[in-house]
Motif scaffolding. Sequence first.
Motif, mmCIF file in Angstrom:
data_model
loop_
_atom_site.group_PDB
_atom_site.id
_atom_site.type_symbol
_atom_site.label_atom_id
_atom_site.label_comp_id
_atom_site.label_asym_id
_atom_site.label_seq_id
_atom_site.Cartn_x
_atom_site.Cartn_y
_atom_site.Cartn_z
ATOM 1 N N LYS A 1 0.710 -1.113 0.074
ATOM 2 C CA LYS A 1 0.029 -0.132 0.056
ATOM 3 C C LYS A 1 0.704 1.231 0.022
ATOM 4 N N MET A 2 1.943 1.315 0.757
ATOM 5 C CA MET A 2 2.710 2.365 0.894
ATOM 6 C C MET A 2 3.590 2.407 -0.497
ATOM 7 N N LEU B 1 0.965 4.251 -2.782
ATOM 8 C CA LEU B 1 0.732 5.390 -2.514
ATOM 9 C C LEU B 1 1.944 6.351 -2.970
ATOM 10 N N GLU C 1 -2.837 12.323 1.786
ATOM 11 C CA GLU C 1 -4.379 11.850 2.779
ATOM 12 C C GLU C 1 -5.501 11.423 1.865
ATOM 13 N N ASP D 1 -4.805 7.906 -0.041
ATOM 14 C CA ASP D 1 -4.798 7.053 0.817
ATOM 15 C C ASP D 1 -6.008 6.230 0.803
ATOM 16 N N THR E 1 -6.951 2.167 -1.297
ATOM 17 C CA THR E 1 -7.548 1.037 -0.788
ATOM 18 C C THR E 1 -8.228 0.277 -2.062
#
Length: 129
Positions: free
Chosen positions: A37-38, A41, A56, A59, A63
Motif C-alpha cells: 500500500k505504501m 501510494l 491523505e 490514501d 484501498t
Amino acid sequence: VGGLFFVVLDQLVSRNGGFLKKYATTMSYYANKASRKMEMLQALVESDLFGMVAAEELDHFVTYCSPTYFSVGEEMFKRGDAASKMYFVKSGCVEIARAVANQGKTCFVGQGGLMGEVAILSGGNQIGT
C-alpha cells in the motif's frame, strides 16, 4: 501442546471448507499488505496525474487499488470491452494499439502512466487494445 492443538483444529476446520493460518503467517501477510500500500501510494504521489492530490486523499483511493501483473505480449483489454478497470503503470511499458480512420495507431504508456481511464471516466468501452 500448542502446535498439536493447531494441527488438530486446522484439520477439523479444513474438513468443513475453512482454513487456519499461523499467527506469524497472518502478521507477515498484513505487513506485506501495508508495504504494498505504501509503495502504491508513493508511486501515485510521484505520478503526473495524482501528484497534485494530497497524500491523505490518495490514501483512501489506494484501498481500491490492487496489483496486477501481465506477461510480455499479454492483452490487458480489447477495443470495445466494457470498462471495468483503470490501470496505473508502476513499472515497465505498455503498448496500446488503436484503429483510427482505418489506420493503426500505437502509443506507449510507461511508468506513472494510466490506461483505461477514458473508458472508466466516460462510462464507455475501451478504445484500444
